[in-house]
Design a protein around this motif. Sequence first.
Motif, PDB file in Angstrom:
ATOM      1  N   PRO A   7       0.826  -1.212   0.000  1.00  0.00           N
ATOM      2  CA  PRO A   7       0.000   0.000   0.000  1.00  0.00           C
ATOM      3  C   PRO A   7       0.856   1.256   0.000  1.00  0.00           C
ATOM      4  CG  PRO A   7      -0.660  -1.527   1.752  1.00  0.00           C
ATOM      5  CD  PRO A   7       0.636  -2.029   1.194  1.00  0.00           C
ATOM      6  N   GLY A   8       0.352   2.328  -0.612  1.00  0.00           N
ATOM      7  CA  GLY A   8       1.043   3.610  -0.602  1.00  0.00           C
ATOM      8  C   GLY A   8       0.455   4.507   0.475  1.00  0.00           C
ATOM      9  N   SER A   9       0.433   5.823   0.192  1.00  0.00           N
ATOM     10  CA  SER A   9      -0.012   6.777   1.224  1.00  0.00           C
ATOM     11  C   SER A   9      -1.479   6.595   1.599  1.00  0.00           C
ATOM     12  CB  SER A   9       0.220   8.205   0.723  1.00  0.00           C
ATOM     13  OG  SER A   9      -0.444   8.373  -0.511  1.00  0.00           O
ATOM     14  N   GLU A  10      -2.252   5.880   0.747  1.00  0.00           N
ATOM     15  CA  GLU A  10      -3.677   5.659   1.062  1.00  0.00           C
ATOM     16  C   GLU A  10      -3.866   4.733   2.266  1.00  0.00           C
ATOM     17  OE1 GLU A  10      -2.114   4.350  -1.461  1.00  0.00           O
ATOM     18  OE2 GLU A  10      -2.593   2.217  -1.601  1.00  0.00           O
ATOM     19  N   GLN A  11      -2.766   4.138   2.698  1.00  0.00           N
ATOM     20  CA  GLN A  11      -2.825   3.186   3.809  1.00  0.00           C
ATOM     21  C   GLN A  11      -3.450   3.792   5.069  1.00  0.00           C
ATOM     22  OE1 GLN A  11       1.054   1.867   5.013  1.00  0.00           O
ATOM     23  NE2 GLN A  11       0.347  -0.209   5.418  1.00  0.00           N
ATOM     24  N   ILE A  12      -3.209   5.082   5.289  1.00  0.00           N
ATOM     25  CA  ILE A  12      -3.752   5.756   6.480  1.00  0.00           C
ATOM     26  C   ILE A  12      -5.272   5.596   6.561  1.00  0.00           C
ATOM     27  CG2 ILE A  12      -3.757   8.011   5.273  1.00  0.00           C
ATOM     28  CD1 ILE A  12      -3.303   7.575   9.035  1.00  0.00           C
ATOM     29  N   TRP A  13      -5.941   5.711   5.409  1.00  0.00           N
ATOM     30  CA  TRP A  13      -7.418   5.590   5.392  1.00  0.00           C
ATOM     31  C   TRP A  13      -7.852   4.164   5.698  1.00  0.00           C
ATOM     32  CZ3 TRP A  13      -8.368  10.238   6.034  1.00  0.00           C
ATOM     33  CH2 TRP A  13      -7.796  11.254   5.269  1.00  0.00           C
ATOM     34  N   LEU A  14      -7.009   3.211   5.290  1.00  0.00           N
ATOM     35  CA  LEU A  14      -7.360   1.809   5.541  1.00  0.00           C
ATOM     36  C   LEU A  14      -7.235   1.495   7.025  1.00  0.00           C
ATOM     37  CD1 LEU A  14      -5.533   0.396   2.405  1.00  0.00           C
ATOM     38  CD2 LEU A  14      -8.003   0.667   2.728  1.00  0.00           C
ATOM     39  N   LEU A 204      -5.931   7.340  -6.248  1.00  0.00           N
ATOM     40  CA  LEU A 204      -6.162   6.250  -5.295  1.00  0.00           C
ATOM     41  C   LEU A 204      -6.289   6.751  -3.853  1.00  0.00           C
ATOM     42  CD1 LEU A 204      -6.448   3.196  -5.004  1.00  0.00           C
ATOM     43  CD2 LEU A 204      -3.970   3.031  -4.742  1.00  0.00           C
ATOM     44  N   TYR A 205      -5.503   7.757  -3.501  1.00  0.00           N
ATOM     45  CA  TYR A 205      -5.519   8.292  -2.135  1.00  0.00           C
ATOM     46  C   TYR A 205      -6.924   8.802  -1.765  1.00  0.00           C
ATOM     47  CZ  TYR A 205      -4.087  11.237   1.818  1.00  0.00           C
ATOM     48  OH  TYR A 205      -3.963  11.806   3.057  1.00  0.00           O
ATOM     49  N   ALA A 206      -7.492   9.648  -2.629  1.00  0.00           N
ATOM     50  CA  ALA A 206      -8.824  10.211  -2.356  1.00  0.00           C
ATOM     51  C   ALA A 206      -9.913   9.144  -2.484  1.00  0.00           C
ATOM     52  CB  ALA A 206      -9.100  11.355  -3.320  1.00  0.00           C
ATOM     53  N   GLU A 207      -9.719   8.228  -3.426  1.00  0.00           N
ATOM     54  CA  GLU A 207     -10.714   7.170  -3.623  1.00  0.00           C
ATOM     55  C   GLU A 207     -10.811   6.282  -2.381  1.00  0.00           C
ATOM     56  OE1 GLU A 207      -9.949   4.634  -6.997  1.00  0.00           O
ATOM     57  OE2 GLU A 207     -11.297   3.110  -6.191  1.00  0.00           O
ATOM     58  N   THR A 208      -9.640   5.954  -1.817  1.00  0.00           N
ATOM     59  CA  THR A 208      -9.619   5.092  -0.634  1.00  0.00           C
ATOM     60  C   THR A 208     -10.314   5.784   0.539  1.00  0.00           C
ATOM     61  OG1 THR A 208      -7.513   4.268  -1.461  1.00  0.00           O
ATOM     62  CG2 THR A 208      -8.094   3.657   0.791  1.00  0.00           C
ATOM     63  N   ALA A 209     -10.094   7.106   0.649  1.00  0.00           N
ATOM     64  CA  ALA A 209     -10.760   7.879   1.717  1.00  0.00           C
ATOM     65  C   ALA A 209     -12.272   7.867   1.494  1.00  0.00           C
ATOM     66  CB  ALA A 209     -10.232   9.311   1.719  1.00  0.00           C
ATOM     67  N   ALA A 210     -12.685   8.054   0.234  1.00  0.00           N
ATOM     68  CA  ALA A 210     -14.120   8.108  -0.059  1.00  0.00           C
ATOM     69  C   ALA A 210     -14.798   6.769   0.255  1.00  0.00           C
ATOM     70  CB  ALA A 210     -14.324   8.473  -1.533  1.00  0.00           C
ATOM     71  N   PHE A 211     -14.188   5.657  -0.162  1.00  0.00           N
ATOM     72  CA  PHE A 211     -14.784   4.345   0.132  1.00  0.00           C
ATOM     73  C   PHE A 211     -14.824   4.097   1.642  1.00  0.00           C
ATOM     74  CE2 PHE A 211     -13.902   2.458  -4.305  1.00  0.00           C
ATOM     75  CZ  PHE A 211     -15.250   2.449  -4.629  1.00  0.00           C
ATOM     76  N   MET A 212     -13.805   4.581   2.355  1.00  0.00           N
ATOM     77  CA  MET A 212     -13.771   4.361   3.805  1.00  0.00           C
ATOM     78  C   MET A 212     -14.937   5.090   4.479  1.00  0.00           C
ATOM     79  SD  MET A 212     -12.714   6.026   6.791  1.00  0.00           S
ATOM     80  CE  MET A 212     -11.515   7.249   6.335  1.00  0.00           C
ATOM     81  N   VAL A 213     -15.153   6.348   4.079  1.00  0.00           N
ATOM     82  CA  VAL A 213     -16.258   7.115   4.676  1.00  0.00           C
ATOM     83  C   VAL A 213     -17.599   6.454   4.315  1.00  0.00           C
ATOM     84  CG1 VAL A 213     -17.462   9.342   4.634  1.00  0.00           C
ATOM     85  CG2 VAL A 213     -14.952   9.269   4.737  1.00  0.00           C
ATOM     86  N   LEU A 214     -17.739   6.042   3.053  1.00  0.00           N
ATOM     87  CA  LEU A 214     -18.984   5.383   2.637  1.00  0.00           C
ATOM     88  C   LEU A 214     -19.197   4.082   3.416  1.00  0.00           C
ATOM     89  CD1 LEU A 214     -18.930   5.793  -1.266  1.00  0.00           C
ATOM     90  CD2 LEU A 214     -20.559   6.824   0.324  1.00  0.00           C
ATOM     91  N   ASP A 215     -18.146   3.269   3.510  1.00  0.00           N
ATOM     92  CA  ASP A 215     -18.266   1.978   4.206  1.00  0.00           C
ATOM     93  C   ASP A 215     -18.638   2.169   5.681  1.00  0.00           C
ATOM     94  OD1 ASP A 215     -17.701   0.429   1.986  1.00  0.00           O
ATOM     95  OD2 ASP A 215     -15.594   0.121   2.470  1.00  0.00           O
ATOM     96  N   LEU A 216     -17.985   3.124   6.331  1.00  0.00           N
ATOM     97  CA  LEU A 216     -18.291   3.339   7.757  1.00  0.00           C
ATOM     98  C   LEU A 216     -19.733   3.828   7.922  1.00  0.00           C
ATOM     99  CD1 LEU A 216     -15.051   4.909   9.314  1.00  0.00           C
ATOM    100  CD2 LEU A 216     -16.079   2.704   9.867  1.00  0.00           C
TER     101      LEU A 216
END
Length: 240
Positions: A7-14, A204-216
């Motif tokens: 994972p890259g910087s998007e890891q924080i959202w995961l 990918l960074y913003a996408e991962t954040a968006a899916f995380m907010v949606l999933d939660l």
Amino acid sequence: MAAPATPGSEQIWLWIGTIGMALGLLYFLGRGWGVKDKKLRQFYAINIFVTTIAFSMYFAMATGFGLTEVELLDGTVLDIYWARYTDWLFTTPLLLLDLALLANADRETIYTLIGLDVFMIATGLIGAFAQEAIWRIVWWGISTGALLVLLYVLVGTLSEAAPSQSDAARSLTSTLKNLLIVLWLAYPVVWILGTEGTLGFIPLYAETAAFMVLDLTAKVGFGAYLLKNHDVLTSLGTGA
Ligand code: RET
């Protein structure tokens, strides 16, 4: 199949997703502990399952296990978090079951909804692994078509159930239905504008954040709102 990836910087959202799902799970476990009412226990069990699955898949993604690389025919390499689909394959039918039970939907309707849902996630997964942009977009269209039919069946089922529901159950059903429609429709939008769609509007960074907010929101927010209404859930089927 493709090579493993890190994972890259998007890891924080995961990681935030992992912690959020764990907190949601603990909340449902804590509130559901010792609940005796059969109907209520069923709703707790469903939401405990949902957050357990999501927690483990977020953990898999945050630690790099749930990630792979897909190389397109033109040489582009995409980082694909396949573990999302494993999560969604099991959790979305369970979330639909929450609403179906609230509306006392019959077996046939529940099977129809779940069938459409599984088809939607499976075709989305094929799209995520397709090697040509055009076929990715076609699979996205097929999956989105299934989502639209699913929402149509859901709205029809819920409005058919409305007259036999108590005022409180009807109002809770309608709030959750609206929440579900808005949230679920956002998924294909993020997917096609994000890295999977290869159009490159959302990195990918913003996408991962968006899916995380949606999933939660779609799991913990949706479940917590449902389970806050103990009185409505315990009186289901009594016509009260
Ligand atoms: C995909 C692929 C592209 C087309 C469509 C999709 C729909 C996904 C949905 C996911 C819902 C997930 C939920 C998770 C809960 O936490 C698979 C992105 C239509 C609707 C509610």
